[in-house]
Write a protein that holds these residues in place. Structure first.
Motif, short mmCIF file in Angstrom:
data_model
loop_
_atom_site.label_atom_id
_atom_site.label_comp_id
_atom_site.label_asym_id
_atom_site.label_seq_id
_atom_site.Cartn_x
_atom_site.Cartn_y
_atom_site.Cartn_z
N VAL A 40 -5.77 3.02 -2.99
CA VAL A 40 -5.64 4.04 -3.31
C VAL A 40 -6.66 5.11 -2.40
CG1 VAL A 40 -5.77 5.88 -5.34
CG2 VAL A 40 -4.89 3.51 -5.75
N ASN A 41 -7.62 4.64 -2.34
CA ASN A 41 -8.62 5.67 -1.67
C ASN A 41 -8.31 5.68 -0.05
OD1 ASN A 41 -10.09 6.09 -4.06
ND2 ASN A 41 -11.70 4.65 -3.36
N MET A 42 -7.58 4.63 0.37
CA MET A 42 -7.12 4.57 1.65
C MET A 42 -6.08 5.72 1.92
SD MET A 42 -6.78 0.50 2.83
CE MET A 42 -8.15 -0.60 2.77
N PHE A 43 -5.45 6.21 0.98
CA PHE A 43 -4.57 7.39 1.02
C PHE A 43 -5.25 8.92 0.75
CE2 PHE A 43 -2.23 10.05 -2.02
CZ PHE A 43 -1.51 10.65 -1.15
N LEU A 44 -6.00 8.85 -0.45
CA LEU A 44 -6.63 10.01 -0.87
C LEU A 44 -7.48 10.41 0.07
CD1 LEU A 44 -7.40 9.19 -4.58
CD2 LEU A 44 -5.70 10.53 -3.58
N PHE A 45 -8.23 9.85 0.80
CA PHE A 45 -9.59 10.41 1.78
C PHE A 45 -8.89 10.62 3.25
CE2 PHE A 45 -11.45 8.14 -1.69
CZ PHE A 45 -12.47 9.21 -1.99
N THR A 63 -16.77 0.43 -2.12
CA THR A 63 -15.44 0.27 -2.96
C THR A 63 -14.99 -1.23 -2.75
OG1 THR A 63 -15.18 2.60 -3.27
CG2 THR A 63 -13.13 1.00 -3.96
N VAL A 64 -14.62 -1.49 -1.51
CA VAL A 64 -14.15 -2.99 -0.98
C VAL A 64 -15.00 -3.87 -1.72
CG1 VAL A 64 -13.87 -4.34 0.76
CG2 VAL A 64 -13.01 -1.91 0.86
N ILE A 65 -16.44 -3.77 -1.31
CA ILE A 65 -17.33 -4.75 -1.90
C ILE A 65 -17.32 -4.97 -3.48
CG2 ILE A 65 -19.90 -5.53 -2.14
CD1 ILE A 65 -20.02 -4.22 0.55
N GLY A 66 -17.11 -3.73 -4.23
CA GLY A 66 -17.05 -3.72 -5.83
C GLY A 66 -15.75 -4.18 -5.99
N ASN A 67 -14.65 -4.03 -5.55
CA ASN A 67 -13.51 -4.67 -5.73
C ASN A 67 -13.35 -6.19 -5.55
OD1 ASN A 67 -11.30 -1.94 -4.53
ND2 ASN A 67 -12.29 -2.06 -6.41
N ALA A 124 0.78 -1.07 0.05
CA ALA A 124 0.12 0.02 0.10
C ALA A 124 0.83 1.18 0.05
CB ALA A 124 -0.99 -0.08 1.32
N ALA A 125 1.97 1.30 0.59
CA ALA A 125 2.95 2.48 0.70
C ALA A 125 3.49 2.71 -0.62
CB ALA A 125 4.02 2.22 1.78
N LEU A 126 4.03 1.85 -1.32
CA LEU A 126 4.31 2.09 -2.63
C LEU A 126 3.38 2.38 -3.84
CD1 LEU A 126 7.01 -0.79 -3.03
CD2 LEU A 126 7.50 1.69 -2.74
N LEU A 127 2.13 1.96 -3.71
CA LEU A 127 0.96 1.89 -4.59
C LEU A 127 0.82 3.71 -4.24
CD1 LEU A 127 -0.80 0.94 -6.67
CD2 LEU A 127 -2.52 0.83 -4.95
N THR A 128 0.45 4.02 -2.97
CA THR A 128 0.04 5.28 -2.70
C THR A 128 0.87 6.38 -2.96
OG1 THR A 128 0.65 4.72 -0.26
CG2 THR A 128 -1.80 4.34 -1.13
N ILE A 129 2.16 6.25 -2.72
CA ILE A 129 3.22 7.10 -3.11
C ILE A 129 3.08 7.35 -4.47
CG2 ILE A 129 5.79 7.48 -3.52
CD1 ILE A 129 6.17 6.27 -0.87
N ALA A 130 2.89 6.43 -5.43
CA ALA A 130 2.59 6.62 -6.84
C ALA A 130 1.27 7.30 -6.94
CB ALA A 130 2.58 5.23 -7.37
N ALA A 131 0.38 7.09 -6.23
CA ALA A 131 -0.85 7.86 -6.54
C ALA A 131 -0.74 9.48 -6.23
CB ALA A 131 -1.88 7.36 -5.43
N ALA A 132 0.28 9.54 -5.08
CA ALA A 132 0.43 10.97 -4.89
C ALA A 132 1.34 11.79 -6.03
CB ALA A 132 1.35 11.19 -3.63
N PHE A 133 2.15 10.95 -6.53
CA PHE A 133 3.05 11.33 -7.85
C PHE A 133 2.03 11.61 -9.09
CE2 PHE A 133 5.12 9.20 -11.48
CZ PHE A 133 6.15 10.40 -11.77
N ALA A 134 1.21 10.76 -9.10
CA ALA A 134 0.36 10.81 -10.34
C ALA A 134 -0.70 12.15 -10.28
CB ALA A 134 -0.64 9.57 -10.74
#
Length: 292
Positions: free
Chosen positions: A212-217, A240-244, A36-46
């Motif tokens: 990603v939403n665990m970071f954005l919100f 979102t978790v259920i949809g995922n 999650a840490a790597l993915l969310t840093i990339a989300a901040a980057f994007a």
């Protein structure tokens, strides 16, 4: 040849699911935290790239770098284990029970949430000079995203909830395809190219990814966005978790398992005197697994 054929690919998926279910709690939490840490840093980057250049497509093109890094390092996301772990249960792998699958999902969820919140706090400090100034342009953009994807859905009532759920389904259809694509090649280049495509698609289309939403919100809340924790949970994270779960398991895991692991009998007529093809037994759990 580096391409893995679909029938072999499904075996790798089952092997990976089995290995994840049997992983210790310690290692599951560490790998989920870092994933999650790597993915969310990339989300901040994007978001930073999209905001500073005014080109959302460029941010989407670059976002998959985080996904590639975490899977090449063997870390985990909830969206991936939603798809892989149940396949080991369907294949009746030793020791893989419904309880064991649920345990894996729960541990990965906790690890992902902790990793994402850590990055949210660090990025909030970064965007505000340690909370001593107003959020930067990028920090304000994250706040806008948080408001639009919570109260924005709530404004539409049931139709908004349906849209949120569908976006979660579509998201993990693409993300889990990326998870499987990490196993479709035996070369690093092949893995990277294959993973990049569906992840870029989901990000640009604005689908809903629970990690990603665990970071954005949380970031948005820390940066003063106008929504609440209840808004986040009810009008984003839980649906979102259920949809995922539905998207990844239904459109990737079960589809691949049904047609490549449990292939229906061929309609080709039997030829008299033909020699039957040898039956290839399923690999055992002791074989070396190709983890995503």
């Amino acid at each position: 040849m580096t391409h893995v054929q679909p029938a072999d690919l499904v075996t790798r998926m089952i092997d990976a699911g089995e290995a994840k279910v049997h992983l210790s709690a310690r290692d599951t939490l560490i790998r989920a935290f870092m994933g999650a840490a790597l993915l969310t840093i990339a989300a901040a980057f994007a978001v930073t790239v999209s905001t500073r250049t005014g080109e959302p497509l460029l941010g989407a093109v670059l976002f998959p770098v985080g996904f590639v890094m975490l899977y090449l390092l063997g870390f985990d996301l909830l969206t991936g284990v939603f798809t892989l772990a149940p396949l080991a249960w369907l294949a009746k792998r030793p020791g893989v029970t419904v309880g064991a699958v649920l345990r894996n999902w729960g541990l990965v969820f906790v690890g992902n949430l902790a990793g994402a919140i850590m990055v949210a706090v660090l990025m909030a400090v970064y965007f505000t000079y340690g909370f001593s100034t107003e959020p930067s342009e990028v920090g304000q953009a994250i706040g806008v995203i948080g408001e639009g994807r919570t109260v924005g859905y709530a404004d539409h009532g049931a139709a908004g909830m349906l849209t949120l759920f569908v976006r979660g389904v579509l998201c993990n259809w693409m993300v889990s395809t990326g998870v499987v694509f990490a196993m479709v090649s035996t070369s690093v280049t092949g893995k990277v190219v294959a993973m990049w495509m569906p992840v870029m698609l989901f990000f640009y289309m604005g689908f809903e990814h629970s990690i990603v939403n665990m970071f954005l919100f949380p970031s948005g809340l820390l940066l003063g966005a106008d929504f609440t924790v209840v808004d986040y949970l009810v009008w984003n994270e839980i649906p979102t978790v259920i949809g995922n779960l539905v998207g990844g398991l239904t459109f990737v895991g079960l589809v691949m398992y049904a047609t490549h692991a449990r292939t229906a009998p061929s309609r080709r007529p039997a030829v008299a005197g033909a020699v039957a093809e040898p039956v290839v037994s399923e690999p055992t759990a002791d074989r070396e697994r190709e983890l995503v």
